[in-house]
Design an enzyme around this catalytic site. Sequence first.
Site, PDB file in Angstrom:
ATOM      1  N   CYS A  10       0.867  -1.175   0.000  1.00 40.38           N
ATOM      2  CA  CYS A  10       0.000   0.000   0.000  1.00 40.38           C
ATOM      3  C   CYS A  10       0.908   1.231   0.000  1.00 40.38           C
ATOM      4  CB  CYS A  10      -0.979  -0.012   1.172  1.00 40.38           C
ATOM      5  SG  CYS A  10      -0.213   0.103   2.784  1.00 40.38           S
ATOM      6  N   CYS A  83      -4.836  -1.002  -1.224  1.00 39.29           N
ATOM      7  CA  CYS A  83      -5.332   0.365  -1.185  1.00 39.29           C
ATOM      8  C   CYS A  83      -6.745   0.425  -1.759  1.00 39.29           C
ATOM      9  CB  CYS A  83      -4.402   1.285  -1.957  1.00 39.29           C
ATOM     10  SG  CYS A  83      -4.167   0.767  -3.659  1.00 39.29           S
ATOM     11  N   CYS A  90      -3.147   3.463  -6.367  1.00 35.90           N
ATOM     12  CA  CYS A  90      -2.594   2.216  -5.866  1.00 35.90           C
ATOM     13  C   CYS A  90      -1.146   2.080  -6.326  1.00 35.90           C
ATOM     14  CB  CYS A  90      -3.430   1.054  -6.401  1.00 35.90           C
ATOM     15  SG  CYS A  90      -3.729  -0.181  -5.176  1.00 35.90           S
TER      16      CYS A  90
END
Length: 152
Positions: A10, A83, A90
């Site tokens: 993430c 994410c 992302c």
Amino acid sequence: MTKRKVLFLCTGNSCRSQMAEGLVNHFLGDRWEALSAGTEPSGYVHPLAIEAMAELDIDILDQSSKSVDEFRDTTFDVVITVCDDAAENCPLWLGSGNVRHIGFPDPAEASGSEKERLAVFRRVRDGLRHEVLAVLGGMNDSTAKGENRNAT
């Protein structure tokens, strides 16, 4: 049996990816080794992520926020971005491994009292537990080592 490796990716590596790492190592640790990283690591694991995981008797206190650069030369069977596509960009994984996307909102963005914010962390934790464990638990060796692709 050799463990397969999964990287949770993430942006900040303070909440979602940290909880996913802890969940997999706790529930699937006999078959999977989970790690996590971020493209812009925050430098800490969010205290409410630690608290939410402790409620499941999973200790992520000693985990640390890491840069994806630390893992560029590591071979992973699967890389999972966690994410929320709608709310943020992302991260892109350029290394090896089957890339999948399982999006969750960032609980660090939650507002309200500590109790209300903790409730958001719990929802994300429980969603990660349900979706990530189902995906990894259902993967066999040929699935995990499949083509590098994004799947939602």
